[in-house]
Design a protein around this motif. Structure first.
Motif, PDB file in Angstrom:
ATOM      1  N   GLU A  11      -0.664   4.355 -15.935  1.00 53.39           N
ATOM      2  CA  GLU A  11       0.281   5.246 -15.280  1.00 53.39           C
ATOM      3  C   GLU A  11       1.375   4.453 -14.589  1.00 53.39           C
ATOM      4  OE1 GLU A  11      -2.039   7.605 -12.651  1.00 53.39           O
ATOM      5  OE2 GLU A  11      -3.157   8.601 -14.258  1.00 53.39           O
ATOM      6  N   ALA A  12       1.006   3.294 -14.046  1.00 53.19           N
ATOM      7  CA  ALA A  12       1.985   2.452 -13.370  1.00 53.19           C
ATOM      8  C   ALA A  12       2.942   1.792 -14.359  1.00 53.19           C
ATOM      9  CB  ALA A  12       1.272   1.383 -12.549  1.00 53.19           C
ATOM     10  N   LEU A  13       2.409   1.393 -15.519  1.00 47.53           N
ATOM     11  CA  LEU A  13       3.250   0.714 -16.505  1.00 47.53           C
ATOM     12  C   LEU A  13       4.098   1.678 -17.319  1.00 47.53           C
ATOM     13  CD1 LEU A  13       0.769  -1.977 -17.841  1.00 47.53           C
ATOM     14  CD2 LEU A  13       2.745  -2.346 -16.377  1.00 47.53           C
ATOM     15  N   PHE A  14       3.505   2.807 -17.712  1.00 46.62           N
ATOM     16  CA  PHE A  14       4.232   3.762 -18.542  1.00 46.62           C
ATOM     17  C   PHE A  14       5.024   4.723 -17.669  1.00 46.62           C
ATOM     18  CE2 PHE A  14       0.475   3.023 -21.537  1.00 46.62           C
ATOM     19  CZ  PHE A  14       1.128   1.988 -22.186  1.00 46.62           C
ATOM     20  N   ARG A  15       5.955   4.173 -16.908  1.00 48.32           N
ATOM     21  CA  ARG A  15       6.809   4.963 -16.028  1.00 48.32           C
ATOM     22  C   ARG A  15       8.191   5.066 -16.666  1.00 48.32           C
ATOM     23  NH1 ARG A  15       6.372  -0.229 -14.251  1.00 48.32           N
ATOM     24  NH2 ARG A  15       8.254  -1.294 -13.507  1.00 48.32           N
ATOM     25  N   PRO A  16       9.025   6.000 -16.232  1.00 54.51           N
ATOM     26  CA  PRO A  16      10.330   6.195 -16.875  1.00 54.51           C
ATOM     27  C   PRO A  16      11.177   4.926 -16.900  1.00 54.51           C
ATOM     28  CG  PRO A  16       9.824   8.050 -15.466  1.00 54.51           C
ATOM     29  CD  PRO A  16       8.758   7.024 -15.204  1.00 54.51           C
ATOM     30  N   SER A 113       5.191 -16.823  -4.472  1.00 56.89           N
ATOM     31  CA  SER A 113       5.174 -16.162  -3.160  1.00 56.89           C
ATOM     32  C   SER A 113       4.926 -14.671  -3.302  1.00 56.89           C
ATOM     33  CB  SER A 113       6.497 -16.408  -2.425  1.00 56.89           C
ATOM     34  OG  SER A 113       6.664 -17.778  -2.137  1.00 56.89           O
ATOM     35  N   LEU A 114       5.596 -14.055  -4.262  1.00 55.88           N
ATOM     36  CA  LEU A 114       5.408 -12.619  -4.480  1.00 55.88           C
ATOM     37  C   LEU A 114       3.969 -12.337  -4.875  1.00 55.88           C
ATOM     38  CD1 LEU A 114       6.573  -9.774  -4.688  1.00 55.88           C
ATOM     39  CD2 LEU A 114       7.188 -10.282  -7.068  1.00 55.88           C
ATOM     40  N   ARG A 115       3.429 -13.162  -5.767  1.00 55.72           N
ATOM     41  CA  ARG A 115       2.046 -12.962  -6.185  1.00 55.72           C
ATOM     42  C   ARG A 115       1.090 -13.089  -4.997  1.00 55.72           C
ATOM     43  NH1 ARG A 115      -2.217 -16.572  -9.726  1.00 55.72           N
ATOM     44  NH2 ARG A 115      -3.636 -14.843 -10.101  1.00 55.72           N
ATOM     45  N   TYR A 116       1.317 -14.082  -4.166  1.00 54.17           N
ATOM     46  CA  TYR A 116       0.425 -14.304  -3.024  1.00 54.17           C
ATOM     47  C   TYR A 116       0.392 -13.083  -2.109  1.00 54.17           C
ATOM     48  CZ  TYR A 116      -1.692 -16.491   1.072  1.00 54.17           C
ATOM     49  OH  TYR A 116      -2.525 -16.784   2.120  1.00 54.17           O
ATOM     50  N   VAL A 117       1.564 -12.586  -1.759  1.00 54.65           N
ATOM     51  CA  VAL A 117       1.639 -11.439  -0.844  1.00 54.65           C
ATOM     52  C   VAL A 117       0.976 -10.206  -1.445  1.00 54.65           C
ATOM     53  CG1 VAL A 117       3.213  -9.820   0.276  1.00 54.65           C
ATOM     54  CG2 VAL A 117       3.695 -12.270   0.352  1.00 54.65           C
ATOM     55  N   LEU A 118       1.282  -9.929  -2.703  1.00 60.86           N
ATOM     56  CA  LEU A 118       0.750  -8.723  -3.336  1.00 60.86           C
ATOM     57  C   LEU A 118      -0.763  -8.802  -3.552  1.00 60.86           C
ATOM     58  CD1 LEU A 118       3.490  -7.991  -6.031  1.00 60.86           C
ATOM     59  CD2 LEU A 118       3.047  -6.675  -3.958  1.00 60.86           C
ATOM     60  N   GLU A 119      -1.237  -9.932  -4.075  1.00 58.35           N
ATOM     61  CA  GLU A 119      -2.644  -9.993  -4.477  1.00 58.35           C
ATOM     62  C   GLU A 119      -3.592 -10.171  -3.297  1.00 58.35           C
ATOM     63  OE1 GLU A 119      -4.063 -11.176  -8.046  1.00 58.35           O
ATOM     64  OE2 GLU A 119      -2.152 -11.497  -9.054  1.00 58.35           O
ATOM     65  N   THR A 120      -3.190 -10.945  -2.293  1.00 55.51           N
ATOM     66  CA  THR A 120      -4.063 -11.035  -1.114  1.00 55.51           C
ATOM     67  C   THR A 120      -4.102  -9.698  -0.389  1.00 55.51           C
ATOM     68  OG1 THR A 120      -2.231 -11.894   0.242  1.00 55.51           O
ATOM     69  CG2 THR A 120      -3.719 -13.509  -0.782  1.00 55.51           C
ATOM     70  N   GLY A 121      -2.952  -9.039  -0.339  1.00 53.80           N
ATOM     71  CA  GLY A 121      -2.913  -7.715   0.288  1.00 53.80           C
ATOM     72  C   GLY A 121      -3.737  -6.692  -0.469  1.00 53.80           C
ATOM     73  N   ALA A 170      -5.964   2.548  -4.943  1.00 53.07           N
ATOM     74  CA  ALA A 170      -5.443   3.909  -5.105  1.00 53.07           C
ATOM     75  C   ALA A 170      -3.958   3.999  -4.786  1.00 53.07           C
ATOM     76  CB  ALA A 170      -6.227   4.917  -4.256  1.00 53.07           C
ATOM     77  N   SER A 171      -3.237   2.871  -4.829  1.00 51.87           N
ATOM     78  CA  SER A 171      -1.794   2.860  -4.610  1.00 51.87           C
ATOM     79  C   SER A 171      -1.084   2.606  -5.930  1.00 51.87           C
ATOM     80  CB  SER A 171      -1.412   1.780  -3.597  1.00 51.87           C
ATOM     81  OG  SER A 171      -0.007   1.610  -3.557  1.00 51.87           O
ATOM     82  N   GLY A 172      -0.429   3.631  -6.444  1.00 53.96           N
ATOM     83  CA  GLY A 172       0.301   3.470  -7.690  1.00 53.96           C
ATOM     84  C   GLY A 172       1.453   2.491  -7.561  1.00 53.96           C
ATOM     85  N   SER A 173       2.139   2.506  -6.416  1.00 52.28           N
ATOM     86  CA  SER A 173       3.268   1.596  -6.214  1.00 52.28           C
ATOM     87  C   SER A 173       2.799   0.145  -6.198  1.00 52.28           C
ATOM     88  CB  SER A 173       3.991   1.930  -4.906  1.00 52.28           C
ATOM     89  OG  SER A 173       4.572   3.212  -4.966  1.00 52.28           O
ATOM     90  N   LEU A 174       1.665  -0.108  -5.560  1.00 52.35           N
ATOM     91  CA  LEU A 174       1.133  -1.465  -5.513  1.00 52.35           C
ATOM     92  C   LEU A 174       0.711  -1.914  -6.912  1.00 52.35           C
ATOM     93  CD1 LEU A 174       0.217  -3.994  -4.058  1.00 52.35           C
ATOM     94  CD2 LEU A 174      -1.914  -2.820  -3.453  1.00 52.35           C
ATOM     95  N   THR A 175       0.093  -1.027  -7.658  1.00 51.16           N
ATOM     96  CA  THR A 175      -0.333  -1.376  -9.012  1.00 51.16           C
ATOM     97  C   THR A 175       0.867  -1.702  -9.890  1.00 51.16           C
ATOM     98  OG1 THR A 175      -2.262   0.065  -8.776  1.00 51.16           O
ATOM     99  CG2 THR A 175      -1.676  -0.610 -11.011  1.00 51.16           C
ATOM    100  N   THR A 176       1.947  -0.932  -9.744  1.00 56.25           N
ATOM    101  CA  THR A 176       3.175  -1.202 -10.496  1.00 56.25           C
ATOM    102  C   THR A 176       3.729  -2.569 -10.133  1.00 56.25           C
ATOM    103  OG1 THR A 176       3.743   1.145 -10.639  1.00 56.25           O
ATOM    104  CG2 THR A 176       5.535  -0.421 -10.911  1.00 56.25           C
ATOM    105  N   ALA A 177       3.823  -2.843  -8.835  1.00 53.95           N
ATOM    106  CA  ALA A 177       4.367  -4.121  -8.386  1.00 53.95           C
ATOM    107  C   ALA A 177       3.495  -5.284  -8.860  1.00 53.95           C
ATOM    108  CB  ALA A 177       4.483  -4.131  -6.865  1.00 53.95           C
TER     109      ALA A 177
END
Length: 241
Positions: A11-16, A113-121, A170-177
């Motif tokens: 759902e996160a990947l197949f977005r408009p 840096s982006l990976r670190y912030v997103l994945e640890t969070g 359960a965060s679609g935005s986080l999964t997309t990012a």
């Protein structure tokens, strides 16, 4: 009430997609889903109608994108009652690049840096939730698949596990990012060799991360993920910086 269902990475990947580059972005989204293991080898993509609606493109554009991926060796279309578009059992390897080719330090550090912030969070957030049985099964299942993957399939199974951690937040935005960030990191990882001792270490770290999440220990999950990511970052800097 806190959500208890798994957010599907599909759902996160197949977005408009954006209208200006509909064909190119459709190819990118489909290929992203395949390379990250969201649609596994031998599995069927969603129907043409569903994909066109979710991506916000015409069926003509979607068919052109699928044809391009078919010509490149990623998918095949089958006719009949149980037909559809299926991911090939054997996928093309990453593009040939000169081993150890240098990457701009700013671009490398930005991706890391982006990976670190997103994945640890994500690990911390997943551990802080009350996970449903489906969440737990999703984590243990993708963990087992990553641990049992051979060298050719390891990157995809590894990516799928990391995405599963985002999904159970359960965060679609986080999964997309996370999916977008992981695609960037995989492009870097494809430029360095797979080292068996590192894979053994990574699998042990994966287990520690998932164990901490399942135990509801948010600080431990964050720390275990940080250690895991820092190890990968060290290898990327060593080979590419």
């Amino acid at each position: 009430m806190e959500p208890t269902s798994v957010v599907n990475a599909g759902e996160a990947l197949f977005r408009p997609v954006r209208a200006g580059n509909a064909f190119e972005e459709t190819v990118e989204r489909l290929l992203q889903a395949i390379r990250l293991g969201v649609v596994g080898v031998g599995e069927r993509l969603p129907s043409e109608r569903e994909l066109a609606e979710r991506l916000g493109v015409s069926r003509v554009t979607l068919r052109e994108a699928i044809r391009a991926l078919s010509d490149a060796g990623y998918v095949e279309s089958r006719r009949g009652r149980y037909g559809g578009t299926f991911v090939n059992d054997t996928l093309p390897g990453p593009p040939e690049r000169s081993p150890g080719g240098k990457v701009e330090p700013v671009a490398l550090e930005d991706a890391l840096s982006l990976r670190y912030v997103l994945e640890t969070g994500a690990a911390e957030m997943a551990a802080a939730r009350s996970l449903s049985p489906a969440d737990r099964q999703h984590l243990t299942g993708t963990l087992a698949e990553a641990a049992g993957a051979d060298l050719d399939d390891y990157r995809r199974k590894d990516s799928r596990l990391h995405l599963a951690i985002a999904e159970v937040t359960a965060s679609g935005s986080l999964t997309t990012a996370m999916a977008d960030a992981r695609t960037r990191v995989n492009q870097l990882l494809d430029r360095i060799p797979l080292l068996p001792p590192n894979l053994e270490h990574s699998n042990a770290q994966h287990e520690a991360i998932v164990d901490a999440i399942l135990a509801g220990d948010a600080p431990a999950a964050r720390q275990a993920m940080a250690e895991h990511i820092e190890g990968t970052a060290s290898l990327l800097r060593a080979f590419l910086a």
